[in-house]
Design a protein around this motif. Structure first.
Motif, PDB file in Angstrom:
ATOM      1  N   ASP A   8     -12.379  21.500 -41.570  1.00 16.13           N
ATOM      2  CA  ASP A   8     -10.773  20.713 -41.735  1.00 16.13           C
ATOM      3  C   ASP A   8     -10.770  20.947 -44.023  1.00 16.13           C
ATOM      4  O   ASP A   8      -9.568  20.766 -44.259  1.00 16.13           O
ATOM      5  N   SER A   9     -10.833  21.559 -44.216  1.00 18.98           N
ATOM      6  CA  SER A   9     -10.956  22.203 -46.040  1.00 18.98           C
ATOM      7  C   SER A   9     -10.600  23.885 -45.597  1.00 18.98           C
ATOM      8  O   SER A   9     -11.282  23.957 -45.159  1.00 18.98           O
ATOM      9  N   VAL A  11     -10.020  24.951 -48.602  1.00 17.12           N
ATOM     10  CA  VAL A  11     -10.733  26.184 -49.215  1.00 17.12           C
ATOM     11  C   VAL A  11     -11.837  26.554 -48.585  1.00 17.12           C
ATOM     12  O   VAL A  11     -12.003  27.847 -48.221  1.00 17.12           O
ATOM     13  N   MET A  12     -12.648  26.232 -47.425  1.00 14.54           N
ATOM     14  CA  MET A  12     -13.832  26.183 -46.939  1.00 14.54           C
ATOM     15  C   MET A  12     -13.337  26.803 -45.690  1.00 14.54           C
ATOM     16  O   MET A  12     -14.105  28.132 -45.870  1.00 14.54           O
ATOM     17  N   ASN A  56     -18.711  17.649 -39.319  1.00  5.77           N
ATOM     18  CA  ASN A  56     -18.068  17.091 -39.874  1.00  5.77           C
ATOM     19  C   ASN A  56     -16.987  17.647 -40.108  1.00  5.77           C
ATOM     20  O   ASN A  56     -15.849  17.906 -40.748  1.00  5.77           O
ATOM     21  N   SER A  83     -22.820  22.215 -43.142  1.00  2.00           N
ATOM     22  CA  SER A  83     -23.767  21.138 -45.021  1.00  2.00           C
ATOM     23  C   SER A  83     -25.019  20.800 -43.812  1.00  2.00           C
ATOM     24  O   SER A  83     -25.695  20.327 -44.492  1.00  2.00           O
ATOM     25  N   GLU A  84     -24.054  19.880 -42.320  1.00  2.00           N
ATOM     26  CA  GLU A  84     -25.713  19.868 -41.690  1.00  2.00           C
ATOM     27  C   GLU A  84     -26.377  20.561 -41.401  1.00  2.00           C
ATOM     28  O   GLU A  84     -26.372  21.131 -40.036  1.00  2.00           O
ATOM     29  N   GLY A  85     -27.551  21.071 -42.475  1.00  2.00           N
ATOM     30  CA  GLY A  85     -29.031  22.082 -41.838  1.00  2.00           C
ATOM     31  C   GLY A  85     -29.747  21.502 -41.389  1.00  2.00           C
ATOM     32  O   GLY A  85     -30.823  22.264 -41.601  1.00  2.00           O
ATOM     33  N   LYS A 104     -24.252  25.162 -44.911  1.00  2.00           N
ATOM     34  CA  LYS A 104     -23.931  25.572 -46.633  1.00  2.00           C
ATOM     35  C   LYS A 104     -24.927  25.461 -47.549  1.00  2.00           C
ATOM     36  O   LYS A 104     -25.629  24.016 -47.227  1.00  2.00           O
ATOM     37  N   PRO A 105     -25.143  25.747 -48.467  1.00  2.00           N
ATOM     38  CA  PRO A 105     -24.205  27.326 -48.983  1.00  2.00           C
ATOM     39  C   PRO A 105     -24.907  28.055 -47.730  1.00  2.00           C
ATOM     40  O   PRO A 105     -26.083  28.437 -47.840  1.00  2.00           O
TER      41      PRO A 105
ATOM     42  N   GLU B 108     -15.058  19.499 -51.362  1.00  2.00           N
ATOM     43  CA  GLU B 108     -15.977  20.569 -50.496  1.00  2.00           C
ATOM     44  C   GLU B 108     -17.164  21.134 -51.001  1.00  2.00           C
ATOM     45  O   GLU B 108     -18.582  20.995 -50.456  1.00  2.00           O
ATOM     46  N   ASN B 111     -18.974  17.874 -50.660  1.00  2.00           N
ATOM     47  CA  ASN B 111     -20.138  17.916 -49.487  1.00  2.00           C
ATOM     48  C   ASN B 111     -21.397  18.570 -49.255  1.00  2.00           C
ATOM     49  O   ASN B 111     -21.776  18.017 -48.184  1.00  2.00           O
ATOM     50  N   VAL B 112     -20.954  20.344 -50.012  1.00  2.00           N
ATOM     51  CA  VAL B 112     -22.199  20.946 -50.044  1.00  2.00           C
ATOM     52  C   VAL B 112     -23.358  21.019 -50.264  1.00  2.00           C
ATOM     53  O   VAL B 112     -24.409  20.378 -49.671  1.00  2.00           O
ATOM     54  N   GLY B 115     -24.958  17.459 -48.588  1.00  2.00           N
ATOM     55  CA  GLY B 115     -25.489  17.872 -47.023  1.00  2.00           C
ATOM     56  C   GLY B 115     -26.812  18.471 -47.334  1.00  2.00           C
ATOM     57  O   GLY B 115     -27.657  18.085 -46.549  1.00  2.00           O
ATOM     58  N   LEU B 127     -24.317  11.889 -42.740  1.00  2.00           N
ATOM     59  CA  LEU B 127     -23.377  12.141 -43.684  1.00  2.00           C
ATOM     60  C   LEU B 127     -21.477  11.712 -43.430  1.00  2.00           C
ATOM     61  O   LEU B 127     -21.238  12.421 -42.763  1.00  2.00           O
ATOM     62  N   SER B 128     -20.894  11.863 -44.354  1.00  2.00           N
ATOM     63  CA  SER B 128     -19.387  11.263 -44.656  1.00  2.00           C
ATOM     64  C   SER B 128     -18.500  12.490 -43.763  1.00  2.00           C
ATOM     65  O   SER B 128     -19.133  13.079 -45.489  1.00  2.00           O
ATOM     66  N   LEU B 129     -17.203  12.367 -44.446  1.00  2.00           N
ATOM     67  CA  LEU B 129     -16.577  13.324 -45.515  1.00  2.00           C
ATOM     68  C   LEU B 129     -16.548  12.904 -46.648  1.00  2.00           C
ATOM     69  O   LEU B 129     -16.358  11.719 -46.681  1.00  2.00           O
TER      70      LEU B 129
END
Lengths: 120, 172
Positions: A8-9, A11-12, A56, A83-85, A104-105, B108, B111-112, B115, B127-129
């Motif tokens: 959804d990003s 930039v990502m 997400n 980012s859910e690692g 991520k990262p 973002e 987010n990173v 996370g 984890l939320s947006l």
């Protein structure tokens, strides 16, 4: 090879595309999707060879997208870039049929480690 | 079957960790440093030196909900948030950044970083947006772990802060 990138990003998505190129995977068609629902629709319309998806996302999460694809009988290779690692999320991803989970990262080395053998 | 509530069980569940029981500033610095190298650039470093934030600041954050519940909040000057967004977008950055570009890029980063912080905390957690705007208020000053850094000489703070008020102190 056609690669669908769902995040959804914006930039990502750009960073994932850039990292793919830096990792040496620079000769592939890229299709972008802005959430899981968009990715699900584009699997139908674009027939990608690989999906790289965030977890997400609004509307439909990455894991919901993967579950919907498998429920429809699609076996398209699917990996998470998220980012859910945590170990728990990795287990959930594997149980749902994901090939890998890149946390991520990430670096171009992380991409090579997971994508060598997946991307022809 | 009936049971008598002695208060023992209730006190047991009232034990809630604060963030400083679970992580320290070095962990936050390490997590943020990795995020910067990956997202902003290989040569981009965060220097752990405090600086005075300007008046016009912007925050981005994600919420973590689990055994520890709170937010991971990045705060910096609006101009620095825009510079960060350009650094992330690189050659795809438009000449004039839209608000949405800054919200997307700065969000973002939260987010990173969030996370990775979540992965270092006891789970399972959600984890939320990411959100961007005015930082959520600190509910319990004892439940905050905060680092101050400089990026390209500009101040930025990363606050891992509980979302719940302090537990009541027993009267006896």
């Amino acid at each position: 090879m056609k690669i669908l990138i769902a995040d959804d990003s914006r930039v990502m998505r750009q960073i994932v595309i850039r990292t793919l190129r830096q990792a040496g995977y620079d000769d592939h068609d890229i299709v972008e999707a802005e959430d899981g629902a968009d990715a699900l629709a584009k699997v139908g319309s674009e027939s990608p060879d690989l999906i790289l998806s965030d977890w997400n996302m609004p509307n439909m999460t990455g894991i919901e997208c993967l579950q919907a694809l498998r429920a429809q009988g699609s076996a398209v290779p699917f990996g998470f870039v998220t980012s859910e690692g945590s170990a728990e999320m990795r287990e959930k991803a594997a149980n749902a049929g994901a090939l890998f989970l890149i946390a991520k990262p990430f670096t171009e080395d992380t991409f090579r480690e997971h994508l060598d053998g997946v991307i022809a | 079957m009936t049971s008598t509530d002695t208060g023992q069980r209730r006190r047991g569940t009232d034990v809630r960790p604060v963030i400083t029981d679970l992580m320290d500033e070095d962990t936050i610095l390490a997590v943020a440093g990795d995020a910067w190298i990956s997202l902003v650039g290989e040569d981009e470093v965060l220097v752990p030196i405090p600086g005075d934030l300007p008046g016009d600041v912007l925050s981005s954050w994600v919420d973590v909900v689990g055994p520890w519940t709170g937010s991971v909040v990045l705060t910096t000057g609006r101009a620095t948030a825009e510079a960060l967004s350009r650094a992330l977008l690189r050659e795809t950055a438009p000449e004039v950044l839209e608000v949405e570009d800054v919200e997307d890029a700065f969000g973002e980063i939260a987010n990173v970083v969030g996370g990775s912080i979540k992965a270092a905390l006891p789970g399972p957690s959600g984890l939320s947006l990411p959100q961007v705007g005015h930082a959520p208020l600190v509910r319990n000053p004892a439940d905050v772990c905060r680092v101050e850094v400089l990026w390209r000489g500009e101040p930025l703070t990363i606050s891992v802060q509980g979302a719940l008020p302090p537990l009541p102190v027993p009267s006896s």
